[in-house]
Design a protein around this motif. Structure first.
Motif, mmCIF file in Angstrom:
data_model
loop_
_atom_site.group_PDB
_atom_site.id
_atom_site.type_symbol
_atom_site.label_atom_id
_atom_site.label_comp_id
_atom_site.label_asym_id
_atom_site.label_seq_id
_atom_site.Cartn_x
_atom_site.Cartn_y
_atom_site.Cartn_z
ATOM 1 N N ARG A 277 0.825 -1.216 0.000
ATOM 2 C CA ARG A 277 0.000 0.000 0.000
ATOM 3 C C ARG A 277 0.857 1.263 0.000
ATOM 4 O O ARG A 277 0.406 2.318 -0.420
ATOM 5 N N ASP A 278 2.096 1.172 0.483
ATOM 6 C CA ASP A 278 2.971 2.334 0.586
ATOM 7 C C ASP A 278 3.946 2.462 -0.576
ATOM 8 O O ASP A 278 4.831 3.318 -0.543
ATOM 9 N N GLU B 250 -8.844 -1.681 -8.167
ATOM 10 C CA GLU B 250 -7.777 -1.180 -7.303
ATOM 11 C C GLU B 250 -8.012 -1.590 -5.860
ATOM 12 O O GLU B 250 -8.721 -0.921 -5.111
ATOM 13 N N HIS C 25 -5.558 -1.837 -3.566
ATOM 14 C CA HIS C 25 -4.429 -1.455 -2.713
ATOM 15 C C HIS C 25 -4.452 -0.001 -2.257
ATOM 16 O O HIS C 25 -3.520 0.457 -1.616
ATOM 17 N N GLY C 26 -5.481 0.747 -2.622
ATOM 18 C CA GLY C 26 -5.525 2.151 -2.242
ATOM 19 C C GLY C 26 -4.638 3.032 -3.100
ATOM 20 O O GLY C 26 -4.240 4.118 -2.676
ATOM 21 N N HIS C 27 -4.314 2.601 -4.314
ATOM 22 C CA HIS C 27 -3.422 3.340 -5.205
ATOM 23 C C HIS C 27 -4.176 4.223 -6.199
ATOM 24 O O HIS C 27 -3.602 4.641 -7.202
#
Length: 159
Positions: free
Chosen positions: A44-45, A76, A78-80
């Motif tokens: 996620r980062d 999506e 992954h929060g991207h």
């Protein structure tokens, strides 16, 4: 495939592009096509879209088409979303506001139908092209919408 290519090049055509594997290479990893951290919390980062390069045959098409008729739809998990939207705008000029996301790829047909109804209520369904690199998603589009479908390889075949 000649008809799909012709439809893509009509000025009134609306196109919904998938992002991963369509507008970007799917070769995000160091040793594997997909990123090695995928499905781990630390993924996620990681902004895997920061150094993506444009795919020139698709870029050339986009430059020749009315950007107000170009949209993206992507799964999506992954929060991207913001990184993807920024990449699409930076590399292709498609506004971030034209990007739509879902956690579940099976929802793509419903989302596209709703957006077409909202944005282009009177459009001929044969003037809408849904482009995706995933066979399952293309099958869902074919089964659940009246729109045309295309695989991004069409740009390689018409170089």
């Amino acid at each position: 495939m000649g008809q799909i290519w012709e439809i893509l090049h009509k000025p009134d055509t609306v196109v919904f592009f998938d992002i991963d594997g369509t507008l970007t290479s799917y070769n995000y990893g160091d040793h594997h096509a997909h990123h090695e951290l995928d499905y781990t919390p630390e993924f996620r980062d990681v902004n895997i879209y920061a150094d993506c390069k444009r795919l020139n045959p698709i870029y050339e098409y986009i430059q020749s088409h009315d950007v107000n008729r170009l949209y993206c739809i992507s799964r999506e998990p992954h929060g991207h979303e913001s990184w993807k939207s920024e990449m699409v705008e930076r590399l292709y000029g498609i506004p971030a506001s034209h990007c739509f996301y879902t956690l579940d790829a099976s929802k793509k047909p419903e989302i596209v139908k709703d957006k077409i109804k909202e944005l282009f209520p009177d459009i001929d369904p044969m003037s809408v092209v849904l482009m995706d690199d995933n066979d399952e998603t293309l099958g869902l589009y074919m089964k659940e919408t009246p729109f045309c479908t295309a695989h991004p390889m069409i740009f390689m075949e018409n170089l």
